[in-house]
Design a protein around this motif. Structure first.
Motif, PDB file in Angstrom:
ATOM      1  N   LEU A 116      50.352  13.516  -6.176  1.00 30.95           N
ATOM      2  CA  LEU A 116      51.339  14.053  -7.418  1.00 30.95           C
ATOM      3  C   LEU A 116      50.372  14.759  -8.231  1.00 30.95           C
ATOM      4  N   PRO A 117      50.770  16.242  -8.131  1.00 35.59           N
ATOM      5  CA  PRO A 117      50.604  17.399  -9.000  1.00 35.59           C
ATOM      6  C   PRO A 117      50.969  17.331 -10.475  1.00 35.59           C
ATOM      7  N   GLY A 118      50.282  17.294 -11.407  1.00 39.55           N
ATOM      8  CA  GLY A 118      50.820  17.302 -12.627  1.00 39.55           C
ATOM      9  C   GLY A 118      51.246  18.805 -13.245  1.00 39.55           C
ATOM     10  N   TRP A 119      51.384  19.802 -12.356  1.00 39.28           N
ATOM     11  CA  TRP A 119      51.839  21.164 -13.010  1.00 39.28           C
ATOM     12  C   TRP A 119      52.770  21.583 -11.787  1.00 39.28           C
ATOM     13  N   TRP A 140      54.807   7.744 -12.995  1.00 36.64           N
ATOM     14  CA  TRP A 140      55.682   8.614 -13.233  1.00 36.64           C
ATOM     15  C   TRP A 140      54.981   9.518 -14.134  1.00 36.64           C
ATOM     16  N   ASN A 141      55.316  10.738 -14.526  1.00 33.46           N
ATOM     17  CA  ASN A 141      54.757  11.631 -15.284  1.00 33.46           C
ATOM     18  C   ASN A 141      55.400  12.255 -16.582  1.00 33.46           C
ATOM     19  N   VAL A 142      54.999  12.618 -17.587  1.00 33.98           N
ATOM     20  CA  VAL A 142      55.480  13.308 -18.718  1.00 33.98           C
ATOM     21  C   VAL A 142      54.521  14.633 -19.076  1.00 33.98           C
ATOM     22  N   PRO A 143      55.443  15.841 -18.590  1.00 34.20           N
ATOM     23  CA  PRO A 143      54.743  17.096 -18.566  1.00 34.20           C
ATOM     24  C   PRO A 143      54.472  17.560 -20.088  1.00 34.20           C
ATOM     25  N   SER A 160      49.988  16.866 -17.104  1.00 38.89           N
ATOM     26  CA  SER A 160      50.961  15.767 -16.941  1.00 38.89           C
ATOM     27  C   SER A 160      50.213  14.575 -17.648  1.00 38.89           C
ATOM     28  N   ILE A 161      50.745  13.923 -18.461  1.00 39.04           N
ATOM     29  CA  ILE A 161      50.532  12.504 -18.857  1.00 39.04           C
ATOM     30  C   ILE A 161      50.982  11.559 -17.600  1.00 39.04           C
ATOM     31  N   PHE A 162      50.357  10.899 -17.012  1.00 45.31           N
ATOM     32  CA  PHE A 162      50.920  10.008 -15.609  1.00 45.31           C
ATOM     33  C   PHE A 162      50.733   8.586 -16.295  1.00 45.31           C
ATOM     34  N   HIS A 173      47.433   8.091 -18.736  1.00 44.85           N
ATOM     35  CA  HIS A 173      46.043   8.811 -18.493  1.00 44.85           C
ATOM     36  C   HIS A 173      46.541  10.433 -19.192  1.00 44.85           C
ATOM     37  N   LEU A 174      45.777  10.705 -20.059  1.00 46.87           N
ATOM     38  CA  LEU A 174      46.388  11.657 -20.952  1.00 46.87           C
ATOM     39  C   LEU A 174      46.036  13.199 -19.996  1.00 46.87           C
ATOM     40  N   GLY A 175      45.284  13.070 -19.144  1.00 53.11           N
ATOM     41  CA  GLY A 175      45.051  14.158 -18.484  1.00 53.11           C
ATOM     42  C   GLY A 175      44.166  15.315 -19.076  1.00 53.11           C
TER      43      GLY A 175
END
Length: 277
Positions: A116-119, A140-143, A160-162, A173-175
């Protein structure tokens, strides 16, 4: 070896019942609860205690911004996976942010169920969208935005915050976050029990602003990451002092966290020791 916290099951239950719609996504059960006598998985020598709720996880700090999360049903996730972090068997779920090469890889090992890439990584995408479930873990993620490389323009939705939910235990995880969160971000996040926070104070965002984000999210446990010395950790703890947090320095990079034994007050656990690598 694992650090236990005061049992506040009644308080946690009452809070969940009173919570508003923003908390519902990460407070309801994600899979059918484990029944009595269920055999829990052996996690490369780490055995999760039998818990009828299954709302617990073993969390291991791997270095830099990477954590390994293991669930009672044997699901393994790795945060900010770069292709070399982790140990033992391969993960089932990996999440990545593209701040730099220590946070992602273009060549994940074969056999991972979800990468799962966050971008935005597909043609036409303006932001990443993920929501997957594997056994007793939902991710899930929050962009959010990301700081640009070498002084360039801000990368909109480049981070992304996952969120990793093990039944109703919610880990985020705030990334490579570099700004405060909007009400919309907080609505998407819902209730967060354990928050993985970069505290470098420069490559992501200043420590005072990161403390503001912690105040916005109001987790029970904070796990610092993305730092390179005791000075950064001490300064971070100094800025958190008005919140009167508890501080735990474990003798192992692995801790066990259970929903039924979350601390009553904010607790910072320095699983990365004096430097997050």
């Amino acid at each position: 070896m694992f650090h236990r916290f005061p049992v506040l099951a009644l308080l946690v239950t009452a809070f969940a019942l009173l919570a508003g719609p923003a908390l519902a996504r990460c407070s309801k059960n994600l899979v059918e609860r484990l029944g009595p006598g269920t055999q829990v998985a052996s996690l490369d020598g780490v055995q999760l205690a039998a818990d009828p709720s299954g709302s617990r996880a073993v969390i291991t700090f791997l270095g830099h911004s990477s954590y390994q999360i293991d669930t009672p049903q044997g699901v393994r996730a790795i945060t900010d996976y770069n292709g070399v972090n982790g140990f033992g068997r391969k993960p089932d779920i990996v999440t990545m942010n593209n701040a730099h090469s220590t946070h992602f890889t273009d060549q994940p090992e074969e056999g991972i169920t979800y990468v799962l890439p966050g971008w935005p990584s597909k043609p036409g995408e303006s932001e990443a969208h993920h929501d997957v479930t594997l056994k007793d873990m939902r991710v899930w993620n929050v962009p959010t935005n990301a700081r640009a490389w070498y002084g360039g323009e801000t990368r909109i939705n480049g981070n992304s915050i996952f969120i990793y939910a093990v039944q109703d235990l919610c880990i985020a995880h705030l990334g490579h976050l570099h700004h405060r969160l909007t009400p919309e971000h907080l609505e998407e996040l819902g209730r967060i029990d354990v928050l993985m926070v970069p505290i470098d104070g420069s490559f992501t965002m200043g420590q005072p602003l990161m403390v503001d984000v912690i105040k916005q999210i109001e987790p029970k446990i904070v796990l610092p990451m993305h730092y390179w010395g005791r000075y950064q950790l001490d300064r971070f703890m100094g800025l958190l002092a008005p919140l009167e947090p508890e501080f735990v320095w474990p003798d192992t990079p692995t801790i066990e966290v259970a929903k039924q034994s979350l601390p009553d007050k904010l607790t910072v656990i320095a699983v990365g020791g004096e430097g997050g690598g």
